[in-house]
Motif scaffolding. Structure first.
Motif, PDB file in Angstrom:
ATOM      1  N   SER A   1       0.868  -1.265   0.028  1.00  0.00           N
ATOM      2  CA  SER A   1      -0.086  -0.072   0.034  1.00  0.00           C
ATOM      3  C   SER A   1       0.929   1.228  -0.194  1.00  0.00           C
ATOM      4  CB  SER A   1      -0.893   0.172   1.236  1.00  0.00           C
ATOM      5  OG  SER A   1      -1.693  -1.176   1.215  1.00  0.00           O
ATOM      6  N   SER A   2       2.115   1.200   0.938  1.00  0.00           N
ATOM      7  CA  SER A   2       2.718   2.340   0.909  1.00  0.00           C
ATOM      8  C   SER A   2       3.517   2.446  -0.475  1.00  0.00           C
ATOM      9  CB  SER A   2       3.900   2.202   1.953  1.00  0.00           C
ATOM     10  OG  SER A   2       3.428   1.935   3.043  1.00  0.00           O
TER      11      SER A   2
ATOM     12  N   THR B   1       0.713   3.970  -2.841  1.00  0.00           N
ATOM     13  CA  THR B   1       0.398   5.252  -2.474  1.00  0.00           C
ATOM     14  C   THR B   1       1.495   6.327  -2.882  1.00  0.00           C
ATOM     15  OG1 THR B   1      -1.177   4.197  -0.967  1.00  0.00           O
ATOM     16  CG2 THR B   1      -0.637   6.739  -1.023  1.00  0.00           C
ATOM     17  N   LYS B   2       2.771   5.797  -2.798  1.00  0.00           N
ATOM     18  CA  LYS B   2       3.558   6.897  -3.085  1.00  0.00           C
ATOM     19  C   LYS B   2       3.694   7.273  -4.424  1.00  0.00           C
ATOM     20  CE  LYS B   2       8.654   7.290  -2.554  1.00  0.00           C
ATOM     21  NZ  LYS B   2      10.074   6.309  -2.097  1.00  0.00           N
TER      22      LYS B   2
ATOM     23  N   LEU C   1       1.099   7.189  -6.618  1.00  0.00           N
ATOM     24  CA  LEU C   1       0.258   8.126  -7.003  1.00  0.00           C
ATOM     25  C   LEU C   1       0.362   9.503  -6.385  1.00  0.00           C
ATOM     26  CD1 LEU C   1      -2.892   5.267  -6.211  1.00  0.00           C
ATOM     27  CD2 LEU C   1      -1.939   6.148  -8.586  1.00  0.00           C
ATOM     28  N   ASP C   2       0.800   9.506  -5.157  1.00  0.00           N
ATOM     29  CA  ASP C   2       1.096  10.755  -4.582  1.00  0.00           C
ATOM     30  C   ASP C   2       1.941  11.597  -5.601  1.00  0.00           C
ATOM     31  OD1 ASP C   2       0.836  12.745  -2.350  1.00  0.00           O
ATOM     32  OD2 ASP C   2       3.098  12.406  -2.174  1.00  0.00           O
TER      33      ASP C   2
ATOM     34  N   PHE D   1      -8.469   9.580  -2.420  1.00  0.00           N
ATOM     35  CA  PHE D   1      -7.557   8.319  -2.158  1.00  0.00           C
ATOM     36  C   PHE D   1      -6.699   8.410  -1.075  1.00  0.00           C
ATOM     37  CE2 PHE D   1      -6.138   4.382  -4.293  1.00  0.00           C
ATOM     38  CZ  PHE D   1      -4.857   4.194  -3.755  1.00  0.00           C
ATOM     39  N   GLU D   2      -6.044   9.426  -0.992  1.00  0.00           N
ATOM     40  CA  GLU D   2      -4.783   9.672   0.275  1.00  0.00           C
ATOM     41  C   GLU D   2      -5.675   9.749   1.285  1.00  0.00           C
ATOM     42  OE1 GLU D   2      -1.426  12.431  -2.093  1.00  0.00           O
ATOM     43  OE2 GLU D   2      -3.114  13.313  -1.033  1.00  0.00           O
TER      44      GLU D   2
ATOM     45  N   TYR E   1      -6.409   6.087   2.452  1.00  0.00           N
ATOM     46  CA  TYR E   1      -5.254   5.691   2.942  1.00  0.00           C
ATOM     47  C   TYR E   1      -4.885   5.878   4.399  1.00  0.00           C
ATOM     48  CZ  TYR E   1      -0.459   3.807   3.191  1.00  0.00           C
ATOM     49  OH  TYR E   1       0.718   3.085   3.808  1.00  0.00           O
ATOM     50  N   SER E   2      -5.077   7.304   4.530  1.00  0.00           N
ATOM     51  CA  SER E   2      -4.560   7.649   6.004  1.00  0.00           C
ATOM     52  C   SER E   2      -5.247   6.905   7.131  1.00  0.00           C
ATOM     53  CB  SER E   2      -4.406   9.373   6.109  1.00  0.00           C
ATOM     54  OG  SER E   2      -5.795   9.637   5.882  1.00  0.00           O
TER      55      SER E   2
ATOM     56  N   ILE F   1      -7.691  -0.345  -7.550  1.00  0.00           N
ATOM     57  CA  ILE F   1      -6.366   0.694  -7.780  1.00  0.00           C
ATOM     58  C   ILE F   1      -6.500   0.765  -9.390  1.00  0.00           C
ATOM     59  CG2 ILE F   1      -3.941   0.948  -8.336  1.00  0.00           C
ATOM     60  CD1 ILE F   1      -3.763  -0.385  -5.589  1.00  0.00           C
TER      61      ILE F   1
END
Length: 462
Positions: free
Chosen positions: A184-185, A188-189, A191-192, A274-275, A278-279, A289
Motif C-alpha cells: 500500500s505504501s 500510494t507513494k 500515486l502521490d 484516495f490519500e 489510505y491515511s 487501484i
C-alpha cells in the motif's frame, strides 16, 4: 488479505477439532467392539471347558482372571435378566440384580446380538450388552460391559496441534499485515507523485514527465497516458507559437486552458480522496487501484483529445455521434469525485442515446465541479444526480445545496467569459450549451438563493 487469513485459520481450527473428535469416537468404538469380541470368544471356550455348558458353571476366579486379562469389567446375566456372575469391580448382587426390561425386550424382539445404551449426559461412558452364545450358537445369557473412554492422550495431542497451528497462522497474519503495509505504501507513494505532478501541469509552461521506474504495474498505464498528453501539449504549444492569428489564438487559448483545467480538478480530488482513505487505514485491492487508474486515464484522454484539436489551429474537438448508454457514461464521470457526497438515482438500467462519449463526460464533470464549488466550505455537500427519460428525450438533473444564483445573474449565466467565481474564465456553461445545441439538446436551471441550484440537461434519445 488479512481477513482471509483469519477466516482460513478459524476454518482450519474448526475442521481440525471435528476431525480429532471423529477419529477419537471411531477409535473408542472399534476398541470396544474388539474387546467385546475377544472377551466373548474367551467366555465361549471357558464354558466349553467346564463341560456344563452354562454361564453358572464359570468360577469366580475364572471371571476375575478374564477381567484382568482383557482389562475390562463385566457382568453375566441369564436369559431372564438375573445377574449370575460379576467381576470384582462391579457391585451387583448375584441372584438379585436384574437387567432393565427394555434391554430384555430388545433381545427378544430383534435378531441383533448387541445393544448399545446411549448416555446423553456422559459421552465418556458407553455401556454395551451382548448375547453370550456357545460355540454351537446357542444363547447362554447376556453380558454387560461398562466401557469408559479415556481421552487424555487425545486431548493432549489436540491441544498441542492447535497451539502449533495458532503459532503458524499468527505468524502468517503478521507477515500478511507487513506485506500489505509495504504494498500500500509503495502504490500510494507512486500515486502521490503523480498527483503532485498533475497539480503543476500548465498549458503554457514547460511540463515535466513522470518517470515510471519502480512504478507498480497498475499505475504504469496512467503514467504513460500522462506523458503522452505532455508530448501533445508541447507540440500544440509549438504550433500555436507559430500561428499568425494572434486574436484567435488568445480567445482559443483561454477556452482550451479552461477545458484542460476542467478534468484536472476532479483528478486532483480523486487523488486526495484516495490519500484520505489510505491515511484512515483502508486497504486497496488491485481491482480498486485499476478502477481508480482507469478513471484518471479517461480524464487524461479527454485532455489529450483537446490537445490534439488544439494543434489544428486551436479548434475544439469535432463532435461525433456514437451509440452509448447514458447511465453508464454518467456513472463513470461520477467516479472521479468523492461519491460520499453524491446521491445517484436512476430507475432504468439502460438509456441509449446518440452522443459523443467524451462530450457527455465533459458536460457531467463540468456541472459537478460547479456544484461542488458553489457550496460554502462550512457546509456538508449534498449533490444529487438523477437520470430519467420520456418518450423522446433523456433528462439529467444535477442539483446542489450551495449559494444559489442571484436573479441579476440568471440572464448572463450562459454567456462566454461570465463567472461569479474568483477564478475561472466563465467558458464552462457556455461551452456546455453549445455542445448540447449541436446535438439538438438544451440546458436550463432553477435556483433559490442560499438553498441551491438544479441544472436540467435534455437531449434526444435513440
Amino acid at each position: 488479505m488479512m481477513v482471509f487469513v483469519v477466516v482460513e485459520s478459524i476454518m482450519i481450527a474448526g475442521v481440525t477439532l471435528y476431525q480429532f473428535n471423529k477419529q477419537n469416537s471411531e477409535y473408542h468404538k472399534d476398541r470396544l467392539e474388539r474387546k467385546e469380541k475377544n472377551l466373548l470368544v474367551d467366555i465361549q471356550y471357558e464354558v466349553k471347558k467346564s463341560l456344563a455348558l452354562t454361564l453358572e458353571s464359570l468360577s469366580d476366579s475364572t471371571v476375575m482372571e478374564m477381567a484382568d486379562v482383557h482389562n475390562m469389567e463385566f457382568e453375566l446375566y441369564n436369559l431372564d435378566g438375573v445377574l449370575i456372575k460379576s467381576s470384582t469391580a462391579i457391585k451387583g448382587i448375584p441372584g438379585k440384580t436384574e437387567l432393565d426390561k427394555n434391554i430384555l425386550n430388545f433381545f427378544s424382539e430383534n435378531s441383533s446380538n448387541r445393544y448399545m445404551q446411549e448416555e446423553k449426559n456422559n459421552s465418556y461412558f458407553k455401556p454395551s450388552y451382548n448375547l453370550v452364545l456357545s460355540l454351537e450358537n446357542k444363547p447362554l445369557g447376556i453380558i454387560y460391559i461398562p466401557y469408559f473412554a479415556d481421552d487424555t492422550v487425545s486431548k493432549e495431542e489436540r491441544s498441542s496441534f492447535l497451539i502449533r497451528l495458532g503459532f503458524v497462522h499468527g505468524n502468517m497474519i503478521l507477515v500478511a499485515f507487513v506485506i500489505a503495509f509495504f504494498i500500500s505504501s509503495f502504490v500510494t507513494k507512486s500515486l502521490d507523485a503523480i498527483g503532485k505532478t498533475i497539480k503543476q501541469t500548465r498549458l503554457t509552461d514547460k511540463n515535466i514527465k513522470i518517470e515510471n521506474h519502480n512504478t507498480p504495474k497498475e499505475v504504469v498505464a496512467l503514467v504513460e497516458s500522462y506523458n503522452t498528453m505532455i508530448d501533445k501539449l508541447k507540440s500544440s504549444a509549438v504550433k500555436l507559437a507559430k500561428s499568425e492569428r494572434e486574436t484567435a489564438w488568445r480567445e482559443m487559448a483561454k477556452q482550451v486552458a479552461h477545458e484542460i483545467k476542467n478534468p484536472l480538478t476532479p483528478m486532483r480530488l480523486s487523488i486526495q480522496t484516495f490519500e484520505r482513505s489510505y491515511s484512515k487505514g483502508q486497504e486497496f485491492s488491485k481491482e480498486k487501484i485499476k478502477e481508480f487508474s482507469d478513471s484518471l486515464i479517461q480524464q487524461i484522454d479527454t485532455m489529450s483529445s483537446i490537445a490534439t484539436a488544439f494543434s489544428d489551429f486551436a479548434e475544439m474537438p469535432t463532435p461525433k455521434k456514437e451509440k452509448l448508454n447514458v447511465i453508464q457514461i454518467v456513472d463513470v464521470a461520477l467516479d472521479i469525485f468523492n461519491r460520499d457526497f453524491i446521491e445517484f438515482k436512476c430507475e432504468d438500467k439502460e438509456i441509449e442515446a446518440s452522443f459523443d462519449r467524451t462530450q457527455l463526460i465533459r458536460i457531467t464533470t463540468n456541472l459537478l465541479k460547479n456544484a461542488f464549488q458553489a457550496i460554502p466550505e462550512n457546509k456538508i455537500p449534498e449533490i444529487k444526480v438523477s437520470i430519467s427519460q420520456n418518450a423522446k428525450q433523456v433528462l439529467i438533473l444535477i442539483s446542489d445545496n450551495g449559494y444559489g444564483i442571484s436573479k441579476s445573474d440568471t440572464e448572463k449565466i450562459f454567456e462566454p467569459n461570465f463567472t461569479t467565481k474568483s477564478s475561472g474564465m466563465g467558458l464552462g456553461l457556455s461551452m456546455i450549451k453549445s455542445i448540447l445545441e449541436a446535438y439538438n439538446g438544451s440546458i436550463s436551471f432553477k435556483s433559490k438563493k442560499n438553498k441551491g441550484t438544479t441544472f436540467e440537461v435534455k437531449f434526444p434519445k435513440i
